[in-house]
Design a protein around this motif. Structure first.
Motif, PDB file in Angstrom:
ATOM      1  N   UNK A  19     -48.353  -8.587  15.555  1.00  0.00           N
ATOM      2  CA  UNK A  19     -49.241  -9.636  15.062  1.00  0.00           C
ATOM      3  C   UNK A  19     -49.702  -9.430  13.618  1.00  0.00           C
ATOM      4  N   UNK A  20     -49.135  -8.419  12.956  1.00  0.00           N
ATOM      5  CA  UNK A  20     -49.533  -8.127  11.578  1.00  0.00           C
ATOM      6  C   UNK A  20     -48.377  -8.447  10.645  1.00  0.00           C
ATOM      7  N   UNK A  21     -48.660  -9.238   9.612  1.00  0.00           N
ATOM      8  CA  UNK A  21     -47.666  -9.558   8.589  1.00  0.00           C
ATOM      9  C   UNK A  21     -48.219  -9.075   7.254  1.00  0.00           C
ATOM     10  N   UNK A  22     -47.408  -8.316   6.550  1.00  0.00           N
ATOM     11  CA  UNK A  22     -47.791  -7.806   5.238  1.00  0.00           C
ATOM     12  C   UNK A  22     -46.678  -8.101   4.233  1.00  0.00           C
ATOM     13  N   UNK A  23     -47.070  -8.207   2.992  1.00  0.00           N
ATOM     14  CA  UNK A  23     -46.139  -8.374   1.887  1.00  0.00           C
ATOM     15  C   UNK A  23     -46.461  -7.297   0.855  1.00  0.00           C
ATOM     16  N   UNK A  24     -45.472  -6.929   0.039  1.00  0.00           N
ATOM     17  CA  UNK A  24     -45.738  -6.070  -1.107  1.00  0.00           C
ATOM     18  C   UNK A  24     -46.034  -6.992  -2.287  1.00  0.00           C
ATOM     19  N   UNK A  25     -47.157  -6.749  -2.943  1.00  0.00           N
ATOM     20  CA  UNK A  25     -47.550  -7.586  -4.083  1.00  0.00           C
ATOM     21  C   UNK A  25     -46.413  -7.694  -5.099  1.00  0.00           C
ATOM     22  N   UNK A  26     -45.787  -6.573  -5.415  1.00  0.00           N
ATOM     23  CA  UNK A  26     -44.721  -6.576  -6.430  1.00  0.00           C
ATOM     24  C   UNK A  26     -43.544  -7.440  -6.006  1.00  0.00           C
ATOM     25  N   UNK A  27     -43.226  -7.460  -4.705  1.00  0.00           N
ATOM     26  CA  UNK A  27     -42.106  -8.267  -4.220  1.00  0.00           C
ATOM     27  C   UNK A  27     -42.448  -9.752  -4.230  1.00  0.00           C
ATOM     28  N   UNK A  28     -43.701 -10.089  -3.933  1.00  0.00           N
ATOM     29  CA  UNK A  28     -44.128 -11.489  -4.004  1.00  0.00           C
ATOM     30  C   UNK A  28     -44.024 -11.977  -5.445  1.00  0.00           C
TER      31      UNK A  28
END
Length: 68
Positions: free
Chosen positions: A41-50
């Motif tokens: 239920x947890x979704x994360x992104x890497x700021x640099x990849x976004x």
């Protein structure tokens, strides 16, 4: 401590203007920035990849793609 800045979808929305439900649709379709699911239920992104994904979408004109 993580040396990469992981962010949640609401922060991606703040950075990009793409609403959280639209991000969910992009994930479902396999589009959008790469994401991580450390728990079901947890979704994360890497700021640099976004930010890199946004940079990669740069266009030089609007409308349909230029015909070569």
């Amino acid at each position: 401590m993580m040396d990469e800045d992981f962010i949640k979808p609401d922060v991606v929305e703040e950075l990009t203007g793409i609403r959280t439900p639209a991000l969910a649709q992009l994930r479902y379709r396999g589009e959008g920035p790469r994401f991580y699911k450390p728990t079901p239920r947890t979704v994360l992104y890497k700021r640099s990849e976004v930010l890199a994904w946004v940079e990669a979408s740069a266009q030089s004109r609007t409308g349909e793609a230029a015909i070569a």
